[in-house]
Design a protein around this motif. Structure first.
Motif, PDB file in Angstrom:
ATOM      1  N   PRO A  16       0.981  -1.340  -0.063  1.00 51.43           N
ATOM      2  CA  PRO A  16       0.055  -0.167  -0.138  1.00 51.43           C
ATOM      3  C   PRO A  16       0.743   1.256  -0.043  1.00 51.43           C
ATOM      4  O   PRO A  16       1.726   1.288   0.897  1.00 51.43           O
ATOM      5  CB  PRO A  16      -0.768  -0.050   1.192  1.00 51.43           C
ATOM      6  N   ILE A  17       0.876   1.930  -0.911  1.00 51.22           N
ATOM      7  CA  ILE A  17       1.544   3.117  -1.214  1.00 51.22           C
ATOM      8  C   ILE A  17       1.237   4.360   0.011  1.00 51.22           C
ATOM      9  O   ILE A  17       2.352   4.947   0.671  1.00 51.22           O
ATOM     10  CB  ILE A  17       1.313   3.928  -2.551  1.00 51.22           C
ATOM     11  N   SER A  18       0.007   4.146   0.580  1.00 49.26           N
ATOM     12  CA  SER A  18      -0.361   5.199   1.464  1.00 49.26           C
ATOM     13  C   SER A  18       0.512   4.815   2.819  1.00 49.26           C
ATOM     14  O   SER A  18       1.072   5.779   3.717  1.00 49.26           O
ATOM     15  CB  SER A  18      -1.651   5.100   1.935  1.00 49.26           C
ATOM     16  N   ASP A  19       0.664   3.482   3.150  1.00 45.29           N
ATOM     17  CA  ASP A  19       1.220   2.853   4.276  1.00 45.29           C
ATOM     18  C   ASP A  19       2.788   3.182   3.985  1.00 45.29           C
ATOM     19  O   ASP A  19       3.460   3.532   5.181  1.00 45.29           O
ATOM     20  CB  ASP A  19       1.372   1.454   4.329  1.00 45.29           C
ATOM     21  N   LEU A  20       3.223   3.051   2.978  1.00 45.07           N
ATOM     22  CA  LEU A  20       4.691   3.783   2.727  1.00 45.07           C
ATOM     23  C   LEU A  20       4.869   5.052   3.006  1.00 45.07           C
ATOM     24  O   LEU A  20       6.018   5.377   3.583  1.00 45.07           O
ATOM     25  CB  LEU A  20       5.039   3.189   1.427  1.00 45.07           C
ATOM     26  N   PHE A  21       4.049   5.775   2.439  1.00 43.92           N
ATOM     27  CA  PHE A  21       4.242   7.323   2.638  1.00 43.92           C
ATOM     28  C   PHE A  21       4.416   7.687   3.889  1.00 43.92           C
ATOM     29  O   PHE A  21       4.999   8.330   4.542  1.00 43.92           O
ATOM     30  CB  PHE A  21       2.820   7.980   1.893  1.00 43.92           C
ATOM     31  N   ILE A  22       3.336   6.986   4.976  1.00 45.40           N
ATOM     32  CA  ILE A  22       3.257   7.376   6.285  1.00 45.40           C
ATOM     33  C   ILE A  22       4.628   6.780   6.948  1.00 45.40           C
ATOM     34  O   ILE A  22       5.142   7.413   8.130  1.00 45.40           O
ATOM     35  CB  ILE A  22       2.182   6.614   7.104  1.00 45.40           C
ATOM     36  N   ALA A  23       5.034   5.506   6.464  1.00 43.72           N
ATOM     37  CA  ALA A  23       6.224   5.039   7.238  1.00 43.72           C
ATOM     38  C   ALA A  23       7.575   6.117   7.011  1.00 43.72           C
ATOM     39  O   ALA A  23       8.500   5.936   7.811  1.00 43.72           O
ATOM     40  CB  ALA A  23       6.611   3.516   6.537  1.00 43.72           C
ATOM     41  N   GLY A  24       7.479   7.007   5.880  1.00 44.52           N
ATOM     42  CA  GLY A  24       8.464   7.751   5.846  1.00 44.52           C
ATOM     43  C   GLY A  24       8.548   9.145   6.564  1.00 44.52           C
ATOM     44  O   GLY A  24       9.793   9.895   6.455  1.00 44.52           O
ATOM     45  N   ILE A  25       7.620   9.319   7.315  1.00 43.17           N
ATOM     46  CA  ILE A  25       7.546  10.466   7.986  1.00 43.17           C
ATOM     47  C   ILE A  25       8.725  10.592   8.869  1.00 43.17           C
ATOM     48  O   ILE A  25       9.634  11.604   8.822  1.00 43.17           O
ATOM     49  CB  ILE A  25       6.282  10.923   8.414  1.00 43.17           C
ATOM     50  N   ILE A  26       8.636   9.628   9.980  1.00 40.72           N
ATOM     51  CA  ILE A  26       9.656   9.810  11.220  1.00 40.72           C
ATOM     52  C   ILE A  26      10.956   9.645  10.613  1.00 40.72           C
ATOM     53  O   ILE A  26      11.965  10.621  10.841  1.00 40.72           O
ATOM     54  CB  ILE A  26       9.245   8.808  12.202  1.00 40.72           C
ATOM     55  N   PRO A  27      11.502   8.745   9.767  1.00 44.98           N
ATOM     56  CA  PRO A  27      12.834   8.568   9.327  1.00 44.98           C
ATOM     57  C   PRO A  27      13.271   9.957   8.558  1.00 44.98           C
ATOM     58  O   PRO A  27      14.557  10.285   8.649  1.00 44.98           O
ATOM     59  CB  PRO A  27      12.855   7.537   8.442  1.00 44.98           C
ATOM     60  N   GLY A  28      12.325  10.557   7.825  1.00 48.20           N
ATOM     61  CA  GLY A  28      12.709  11.450   6.778  1.00 48.20           C
ATOM     62  C   GLY A  28      12.696  12.808   7.742  1.00 48.20           C
ATOM     63  O   GLY A  28      13.743  13.496   7.712  1.00 48.20           O
ATOM     64  N   SER A  29      12.091  12.896   8.704  1.00 52.53           N
ATOM     65  CA  SER A  29      12.362  13.894   9.655  1.00 52.53           C
ATOM     66  C   SER A  29      13.513  13.742  10.604  1.00 52.53           C
ATOM     67  O   SER A  29      14.400  14.974  10.822  1.00 52.53           O
ATOM     68  CB  SER A  29      10.962  14.132  10.942  1.00 52.53           C
ATOM     69  N   LEU A  30      13.845  12.482  10.867  1.00 53.98           N
ATOM     70  CA  LEU A  30      15.385  12.309  11.525  1.00 53.98           C
ATOM     71  C   LEU A  30      16.395  12.679  10.515  1.00 53.98           C
ATOM     72  O   LEU A  30      17.456  13.289  11.089  1.00 53.98           O
ATOM     73  CB  LEU A  30      15.274  10.702  11.774  1.00 53.98           C
ATOM     74  N   MET A  31      16.188  12.467   9.284  1.00 52.59           N
ATOM     75  CA  MET A  31      17.420  12.866   8.211  1.00 52.59           C
ATOM     76  C   MET A  31      17.430  14.479   8.254  1.00 52.59           C
ATOM     77  O   MET A  31      18.682  14.759   8.260  1.00 52.59           O
ATOM     78  CB  MET A  31      17.121  12.406   6.995  1.00 52.59           C
ATOM     79  N   VAL A  32      16.470  15.070   8.375  1.00 53.14           N
ATOM     80  CA  VAL A  32      16.368  16.595   8.264  1.00 53.14           C
ATOM     81  C   VAL A  32      17.283  17.212   9.655  1.00 53.14           C
ATOM     82  O   VAL A  32      18.313  17.935   9.497  1.00 53.14           O
ATOM     83  CB  VAL A  32      15.144  17.092   8.381  1.00 53.14           C
ATOM     84  N   LEU A  61      21.448   3.798  10.026  1.00 49.69           N
ATOM     85  CA  LEU A  61      21.570   2.591  11.034  1.00 49.69           C
ATOM     86  C   LEU A  61      20.814   2.726  12.007  1.00 49.69           C
ATOM     87  O   LEU A  61      20.041   1.464  12.607  1.00 49.69           O
ATOM     88  CB  LEU A  61      22.964   2.647  11.664  1.00 49.69           C
ATOM     89  N   PHE A  62      20.200   3.817  12.618  1.00 47.76           N
ATOM     90  CA  PHE A  62      19.123   3.919  13.550  1.00 47.76           C
ATOM     91  C   PHE A  62      17.916   3.358  13.271  1.00 47.76           C
ATOM     92  O   PHE A  62      17.237   2.645  13.906  1.00 47.76           O
ATOM     93  CB  PHE A  62      19.092   5.349  14.270  1.00 47.76           C
ATOM     94  N   VAL A  63      17.674   3.791  12.013  1.00 51.19           N
ATOM     95  CA  VAL A  63      16.156   3.236  11.497  1.00 51.19           C
ATOM     96  C   VAL A  63      16.252   1.814  11.351  1.00 51.19           C
ATOM     97  O   VAL A  63      15.275   1.097  11.490  1.00 51.19           O
ATOM     98  CB  VAL A  63      15.735   4.051  10.281  1.00 51.19           C
ATOM     99  N   ALA A  64      17.375   1.365  10.897  1.00 52.28           N
ATOM    100  CA  ALA A  64      17.436  -0.156  10.771  1.00 52.28           C
ATOM    101  C   ALA A  64      17.414  -1.007  12.173  1.00 52.28           C
ATOM    102  O   ALA A  64      16.908  -1.961  12.099  1.00 52.28           O
ATOM    103  CB  ALA A  64      18.954  -0.445   9.941  1.00 52.28           C
TER     104      ALA A  64
END
Length: 454
Positions: free
Chosen positions: A170-186, A436-439
């Protein structure tokens, strides 16, 4: 000669072509056609696979639409308002303008879904301001390149659409899953930016003004609305990711076309600094004329015209690799390494090395169907693995020798590619730490989708 010898010669030949500057699209195509002829796959088969990608890939329609959205948001002036807001919030810190550039990348990514569009837009806007503010030009360009990596992680994301299309997730689930890791990258890149700027005493500090923050937040309201519109529509089921892309394109055109005559009517000079604009002028963005829309569409189509054929030929390459038994070889290699963490880290190593020489799309299309099932067989959650995989692919954007974002940043700033490497390496360290943290903490990717499913 044996088939293995022919395939080796073909591989060496296309490697030479790649080193001579032949586009990746043609390199993959030449290799796929050559190997197909060697192993007996007909060219009709390749043609059918190319056709099927365009015929059955409804989800892929979101890709050119999100690219167009990014160009419209930039042309209308919304992207500039987002960067002004980020600077108002962070300009009082050492390295605040550079940190604001990274924050603006995160905000722009939440509308465009493209790494190259994010790098090009923020780099062209803020690189001159950073160099005028006392930052090293190499650091300024590297900041734009590194900030652009979140373009495919923070939703909506073009590469998540491709991954979901390939792996039937589900693309919507993938979108949601990227929010926290993307914020951590920022945040990780901001921290590195603060450290480097503090050591070198770069940047002109501005006072933290709640009124300025509020004023620029009001000025960026259309950008926040666009982000909220996409997220609300997808996560409430009002429209699919593809439909969301179409809605944001319509939003970008309407806002741009309406804002332009409103500025003329109000007599607003949008080129004036934020402090010199009347408060009412912040509500309306720069906008554009209706006759400017075709030029924006053509520019977006040029980018989509590069990416979409790349997806198609990469799928043909994936099929050839399957016929050659590459999946079985990699599968046996990884399964022989043991359990959960050996397979996960070995997969990450493969993605990292591949990202050094290939763009994220071929890396995803070729490797995801091979690595994801193996990871799932040892207990790695498919959503978690998708985020780990794609964060690794995004890191490849600033990893030489390929490093697509480095080339984009070099092109829009005029700083030679190799001069960016000193400071991009610093950002690379912070991104690998987040990776590594996300993994190691799957909940960073799986918690939000689980909450949304309730």
């Amino acid at each position: 000669m044996t088939d293995g010898t022919w395939i080796t010669l073909i591989s060496l030949a296309v490697t030479v072509l790649f080193m001579l500057g032949t586009p990746v699209l043609l390199v993959i195509f030449y290799w796929s056609v050559g190997c197909s002829l060697v192993i007996g796959l007909t060219l009709d088969n390749a043609g059918n696979e190319l056709l099927n990608v365009f015929k059955d890939g409804f989800a892929l329609l979101a890709m050119p639409l999100f690219i167009l959205t990014g160009d419209l948001i930039n042309k209308s002036g919304i992207a500039k308002r987002l960067s002004d807001f980020a600077y108002a919030c962070l300009g009082w810190l050492r390295g605040g303008l550079a940190m604001a550039a990274i924050g603006a990348c995160g905000l722009f990514a939440a509308i465009s879904g493209s790494n190259s569009a994010t790098t090009a837009t923020i780099g062209s806007m803020l690189h001159p301001e950073m160099t005028n503010g006392g930052y090293d030009e190499r650091f300024s360009a590297a900041t734009a390149a590194a900030g652009g990596t979140v373009g495919i992680i923070i939703p909506p994301s073009i590469i998540f659409i491709v991954y979901g299309f390939l792996m039937n997730l589900p693309i919507s689930d993938l979108f949601i899953a990227g929010i926290i890791p993307g914020s951590l990258m920022v945040f990780a890149m901001m921290a590195m930016c603060f450290i480097v700027s503090t050591i070198n005493k770069w940047g002109i500090l501005i006072a933290l003004s709640p009124f300025r923050v509020f004023k620029t937040a009001v000025g960026a309201w259309l950008g926040f609305f666009a982000i909220g519109l996409v997220l609300w529509g997808i996560y409430t089921g009002k429209f699919s990711p593809t439909e969301a892309a179409g809605v944001t394109v319509g939003f970008g055109i309407i806002v741009g076309v309406i804002s332009y005559p409103l500025n003329k009517l109000m007599g607003v000079d949008q080129s004036a600094p934020v402090d010199e604009k009347p408060f009412a002028a912040m509500v309306v963005v720069e906008g554009f004329r209706l006759r400017d829309v075709p030029a924006v569409v053509v520019r977006s189509a040029q980018i989509a015209g590069i990416l979409t054929p790349l997806i198609a030929v990469s799928i043909v390459m994936q099929q050839v690799l399957g016929a050659l038994g590459a999946s079985e070889v990699i599968g046996e290699l990884l399964r022989g390494m043991g359990g959960y963490y050996p397979v996960l880290f070995a997969s990450m190593a493969i993605v990292f090395v591949s990202g050094m020489i290939l763009e994220s799309l071929p890396v995803t299309i070729i490797l995801a169907p091979i690595l994801a099932p193996i990871a799932a067989s040892v207990g790695v959650d498919p959503i978690h693995f998708s985020v780990v995989f794609l964060v690794g692919a995004s890191i490849g954007f600033i990893t030489p020798p390929y490093g697509l974002n480095l080339y984009v940043a070099s092109g829009v700033t005029g700083v030679p590619y190799f001069r960016l490497l000193r400071y991009s390496t610093m950002y690379l360290v912070s991104l690998i730490a987040v990776w590594l943290f996300v993994a190691l903490v799957p909940e960073l990717a799986t918690w939000l989708p689980a909450q949304m499913a309730r």
